[in-house]
Design a protein around this motif. Structure first.
Motif, short mmCIF file in Angstrom:
data_model
loop_
_atom_site.label_atom_id
_atom_site.label_comp_id
_atom_site.label_asym_id
_atom_site.label_seq_id
_atom_site.Cartn_x
_atom_site.Cartn_y
_atom_site.Cartn_z
N PHE A 142 0.83 -1.20 0.00
CA PHE A 142 0.00 0.00 0.00
C PHE A 142 0.87 1.26 0.00
O PHE A 142 0.69 2.16 -0.83
CB PHE A 142 -0.91 -0.04 1.23
N GLY A 143 1.85 1.30 0.91
CA GLY A 143 2.74 2.46 0.95
C GLY A 143 3.63 2.56 -0.27
O GLY A 143 3.82 3.65 -0.83
N GLY A 144 4.18 1.42 -0.71
CA GLY A 144 5.04 1.43 -1.89
C GLY A 144 4.30 1.88 -3.14
O GLY A 144 4.87 2.56 -4.01
N GLY A 145 3.02 1.51 -3.26
CA GLY A 145 2.23 1.93 -4.42
C GLY A 145 2.08 3.44 -4.49
O GLY A 145 2.15 4.03 -5.58
N PHE A 146 1.89 4.08 -3.35
CA PHE A 146 1.80 5.54 -3.34
C PHE A 146 3.12 6.18 -3.76
O PHE A 146 3.14 7.20 -4.47
CB PHE A 146 1.41 6.04 -1.94
N MET A 147 4.24 5.58 -3.33
CA MET A 147 5.53 6.11 -3.75
C MET A 147 5.72 6.00 -5.26
O MET A 147 6.24 6.91 -5.91
CB MET A 147 6.65 5.38 -3.01
N LEU A 148 5.27 4.88 -5.82
CA LEU A 148 5.31 4.72 -7.28
C LEU A 148 4.39 5.74 -7.96
O LEU A 148 4.73 6.30 -9.01
CB LEU A 148 4.89 3.30 -7.67
N LEU A 149 3.23 5.98 -7.35
CA LEU A 149 2.28 6.92 -7.92
C LEU A 149 2.88 8.32 -8.05
O LEU A 149 2.59 9.06 -9.00
CB LEU A 149 1.03 6.97 -7.04
N SER A 150 3.76 8.67 -7.13
CA SER A 150 4.37 10.01 -7.16
C SER A 150 5.32 10.20 -8.34
O SER A 150 5.71 11.34 -8.63
CB SER A 150 5.12 10.27 -5.85
N ARG A 151 5.68 9.09 -9.03
CA ARG A 151 6.66 9.18 -10.12
C ARG A 151 6.05 9.01 -11.51
O ARG A 151 6.76 9.06 -12.51
CB ARG A 151 7.73 8.08 -9.94
N VAL A 152 4.74 8.83 -11.62
CA VAL A 152 4.14 8.49 -12.91
C VAL A 152 4.12 9.70 -13.84
O VAL A 152 4.03 10.85 -13.39
CB VAL A 152 2.72 7.92 -12.74
N TYR B 122 1.44 21.57 -2.21
CA TYR B 122 2.69 20.89 -2.57
C TYR B 122 2.59 20.07 -3.85
O TYR B 122 3.61 19.61 -4.37
CB TYR B 122 3.14 19.98 -1.42
N GLY B 123 1.38 19.86 -4.35
CA GLY B 123 1.22 19.09 -5.57
C GLY B 123 0.92 17.62 -5.27
O GLY B 123 1.17 17.12 -4.18
N TRP B 124 0.40 16.94 -6.28
CA TRP B 124 -0.03 15.55 -6.07
C TRP B 124 1.16 14.61 -5.94
O TRP B 124 1.05 13.57 -5.27
CB TRP B 124 -0.95 15.12 -7.20
N ARG B 125 2.30 14.92 -6.52
CA ARG B 125 3.46 14.02 -6.43
C ARG B 125 3.99 13.96 -4.99
O ARG B 125 4.20 12.88 -4.43
CB ARG B 125 4.56 14.47 -7.38
N ALA B 126 4.22 15.12 -4.40
CA ALA B 126 4.74 15.16 -3.02
C ALA B 126 3.71 14.56 -2.05
O ALA B 126 4.08 13.84 -1.10
CB ALA B 126 5.05 16.60 -2.63
N SER C 69 2.23 10.21 1.52
CA SER C 69 1.20 9.25 1.91
C SER C 69 1.78 7.85 2.03
O SER C 69 1.44 7.09 2.94
CB SER C 69 0.05 9.25 0.90
N GLY C 70 2.67 7.50 1.10
CA GLY C 70 3.31 6.18 1.15
C GLY C 70 4.17 6.01 2.39
O GLY C 70 4.16 4.94 3.04
N VAL C 71 4.91 7.04 2.74
CA VAL C 71 5.75 6.97 3.94
C VAL C 71 4.89 6.82 5.19
O VAL C 71 5.16 5.98 6.07
CB VAL C 71 6.65 8.23 4.04
#
Length: 406
Positions: free
Chosen positions: A76-86, A151-155, A160-162
């Motif tokens: 769940f957390g890792g997916g949010f971190m990936l989402l920040s890079r799309v 801060y934008g959706w990426r940050a 959120s992942g952290v």
């Protein structure tokens, strides 16, 4: 365990379920993706949950839910971190699949299975208490909305992942399999008291829990699943599209619309408290049927709102109905079918309720793209929810199978 489950539900609701509508509104402006395309991500999440449902159910019935929940927190957390890079829609879908997988493994389904094994007489109360976390998550939505704007959706996605991993893993470590495995008893009762209570709860002397195959042969399984699915037509559509609707139809900012979701959350908590008080006193299927009508009326208030009073009515009707009905969906199945195969039974029901989880956001999104607003889609979904109330009225308790002579 109830407290840990409440915390896990809070994280999922605050970071994903209630907050996804904010991402929809922001990504639509930032990336130019259509409502239909963004609704497809929510549909993928629910399709994944439906496909995994029976598999997860079998794993949890055999090995317990604790390991599944712990793995899910990291995904769940890792997916949010990936989402920040799309950068592309395809990458967005791929990242969201990981978020959805983690959500399925550490979310509502596994946590409910864990608690069902530990409670019987106090089951509705325990599941209502756990659902307070789901409701409280909405209070966190303004913070997510503020972060999306500031801060934008990426940050926001990376943070959120952290948060999901740092806060979620200690909570996941609290979850246990069954009370019998740890020298405890159901409801925490002394062994002799538990035995007497269990015999009172059994509808037929000498009866036993349903197997998954036996449950599938009962009308109650299908009626409860269809009723649950029709409720999620409204819940899914509101979670994904309510903020965008308020932004476009009423001119609200994302932050202001998120504040309405906070009010919805407060009303949801009121519904949970009502469920805590009456869950063991009245027949759950009739309460659920009444909640379906409240879902329908609430969505109509949102659809045709011309100002704040209509939105307040929407939050009161939909929020109280959601908080009251939600915990009962799992409690009534456990009441009807027992806890021995509850993981598989809930997993199989997920393959049916997915019609609402997918249909709600998709119907609203597709019709909004086609007509330019959400009125037609939301009205249709409200009518479906009202129709779905009849499924609960007809879902009578099945007769439990008798124990074999051996």
């Amino acid at each position: 365990m109830v407290g840990a489950g409440c915390g896990l539900q809070f994280l999922q609701a605050g970071l994903l379920h209630h907050a996804f509508g904010g991402y929809v509104a922001v990504l639509q402006d930032d990336r130019g993706w259509s409502k239909t395309a963004l609704s497809g991500a929510a549909a993928l999440q629910q399709m994944e949950a439906a496909i995994l449902g029976p598999i997860l159910g079998w794993i949890m019935d055999r090995f317990g839910p604790q390991g599944v929940i712990r793995v899910g927190v990291f995904l769940f957390g890792g997916g949010f971190m990936l989402l920040s890079r799309v950068e592309t829609l395809l990458q967005f879908y791929a990242a969201f699949i990981v978020v959805a997988l983690g959500s399925s493994l550490c979310g509502f389904f596994p946590v409910n299975v864990a608690l069902i094994h530990w409670f019987e007489r106090k089951r509705a109360r325990a599941l209502s208490a756990m659902s307070i976390g789901l409701a409280l998550g909405g209070i966190f939505v303004p913070a997510v909305g503020w972060s999306l704007v500031t801060y934008g959706w990426r940050a926001t996605a990376f943070a959120s992942g952290v948060i999901a991993i740092v806060a979620g893993f200690p909570l996941a470590m609290v979850m246990r399999r069954r009370p019998e495995d740890h020298g405890e008893t159901v409801d925490g009762l002394p062994p002799e008291t538990e035995s007497k209570a269990h015999s009172v709860d059994q509808p037929v002397s000498g009866s036993r829990d349903f197997t998954a195959r036996e449950a599938l042969r009962t009308p109650a399984f299908w009626l409860l699943s269809l009723g649950h699915g029709f409720a999620l037509f409204v819940v899914g559509a509101v979670s994904v599209h309510a903020i965008a609707h308020m932004k476009e139809a009423l001119g609200y900012t994302v932050s202001a619309a998120a504040a309405i979701i906070t009010l919805l959350t407060i009303c949801q908590i009121v519904g949970v408290i009502i469920g805590w008080a009456i869950g063991e006193r009245y027949e759950k299927r009739f309460i659920a049927a009444a909640c379906m009508l409240m879902h329908a009326l609430g969505l109509l208030c949102l659809t045709y709102a011309t100002g704040l009073p209509w939105l307040v009515a929407f939050t009161a009707l939909h929020g109280v109905a959601w908080g009251l009905r939600g915990p009962f969906m799992q409690a009534i199945r456990a009441d009807y079918f027992g806890r021995s195969a509850i993981g598989m039974i809930l997993g199989l029901s997920f393959m049916i309720i997915v019609i609402g989880q997918i249909g709600g956001p998709m119907i609203a999104g597709v019709l909004a793209d086609a007509t330019g607003n959400y009125r037609l889609g939301f009205t249709l979904l409200a009518l479906l929810a009202a129709l779905g109330s009849m499924f609960f009225v007809l879902a009578k308790r099945p007769v439990r199978p008798l124990r074999s002579a051996s």
